[in-house]
Design an enzyme around this catalytic site. Sequence first.
Site, PDB file in Angstrom:
ATOM      1  CD  GLU A  78       8.029  -9.346 -19.556  1.00  0.00           C
ATOM      2  OE1 GLU A  78       6.956  -8.920 -19.072  1.00  0.00           O
ATOM      3  OE2 GLU A  78       8.976  -8.606 -19.847  1.00  0.00           O
ATOM      4  CG  HIS A  96       1.264   0.456  -0.695  1.00  0.00           C
ATOM      5  ND1 HIS A  96       2.621   0.351  -0.500  1.00  0.00           N
ATOM      6  CD2 HIS A  96       0.697   0.505   0.534  1.00  0.00           C
ATOM      7  CE1 HIS A  96       2.878   0.345   0.796  1.00  0.00           C
ATOM      8  NE2 HIS A  96       1.715   0.426   1.445  1.00  0.00           N
TER       9      HIS A  96
END
Length: 131
Positions: A78, A96
């Site tokens: 995480e 993108h």
Amino acid sequence: MRAKTERRRRGSQFSLLDRFTSLRDALNGLGILLVEQHNARIHFVVAICVLALGLLTGLSGVEWIMVFAAIALVWMAEAFNSSLEYLADAAVPETHELIGKAKDVAAAGVLISAGFAVLVGLWVFIPGLIR
């Protein structure tokens, strides 16, 4: 930021103050993770529940190691995922395709580690709950 640059410039000199500064920075990162990342808060609550269940079921030493390793793996995944997202958003604020793929692959790492943690939990807790 200037302190980190100064530490780099000094090279390999050991400084206890630099170690404490690094620890403070790491704890700051942990705080950012808990405050800003919803999934990290979920992992935190689940980890607390798992530790409580471990206390209730009387895990063996090896089982505790397995549980702690699984929790640590999820937290590490995480943290790496979140850091990659912060860097990607800073480097390329607009959408993108490759940045999206990188974020998805990093999220897959968290999913893989969480899946492993679930398997460890089943392996460790089912026998104790059956007893």
